[in-house]
Structures are given as C-alpha cells and as structure tokens.
Design a protein around this motif. Structure first.
Motif: not given
Length: 125
Positions: A6-27
């Motif tokens: 519910c961030s208002g962003k697309s999945y690709d630009e929000c949580c997907k990079p975390y789920h796929h290990g491309e980056k880690h959540a910053p907060t």
C-alpha cells in the motif's frame, strides 16, 4: 501491479527488489512493508531471511508460506513509528473461512551488518 504494501508504488519499484535480493530494506518501516508484501505474494523464504537470526528457531519457512497462502492480504496501515526500531501497524486480510481479520501489532526490528531484521511483535487489540 500495485505493491501489496500500500505504498502507492508499483511492486517492481517497491518491494520486489527486496524480495529478489537486489537490495536490502533501508529502514524498519521498509522492511515491515516488504514483509507484509511477502505474506501477500507469498514468499516464506524472504520472511525467514528477514527474521533476526537468533529468532529463526521460533519460526519456520513452511508455516510462514502457508499463512501467506491461506489468507488474502488486502491492506496495510502504518499506525506509528515510536522510534527507528519499531513500527505499529494493522494488516487487513480475509482468512481461509472468508472472514475479514485485522492483525494489529507493534513490531521490533534490529539492524545487524547494515541490514534490518524482524525480531518480535506484540499483538495489540
């Protein structure tokens, strides 16, 4: 697709990079949002990987995956962030009996080696 968190962003630009290990959540909040999305997708492996290592023995990937699968996760509402290590939220979902539910929790997070992890949660009424 809109991100389940519910961030208002697309999945690709929000949580997907975390789920796929491309980056880690910053907060802690970003991690909490990504974990909600991991229940909605579902992605039990991500949920285990983002649980604090010393607490993993209290959980298992199969149960986390199943809880995601049997429920329909519909909405996440961030209530407050008392400090940088805590997030109070309400997760709205429909259970496997078709009954609407609200999971209200104050979650504790911890940073280790520049990564955020879920430690524990306190259920609230």
């Amino acid at each position: 697709m809109n991100c389940p968190c519910c961030s208002g962003k697309s999945y690709d630009e929000c949580c997907k990079p975390y789920h796929h290990g491309e980056k880690h959540a910053p907060t802690a909040e970003a991690l909490m949002r990504s974990r909600f999305s991991a229940f909605a997708i579902p992605n039990g492996e991500y949920l285990m990987d983002t649980t604090f290592p010393a607490k993993r023995k209290l959980h298992n990937k199969e149960d986390l995956q199943e809880w995601g699968e049997i429920n329909e996760w519909t909405k996440l509402e961030i209530i407050r962030k008392p400090n940088s290590n805590q997030v109070e939220f309400k997760a709205f979902y429909t259970d496997d009996n078709g009954k609407p539910q609200i999971h209200h929790e104050l979650s504790d997070f911890k940073q280790k080696n520049d990564r955020w992890y879920y430690v524990k949660g306190k259920f609230l009424s």
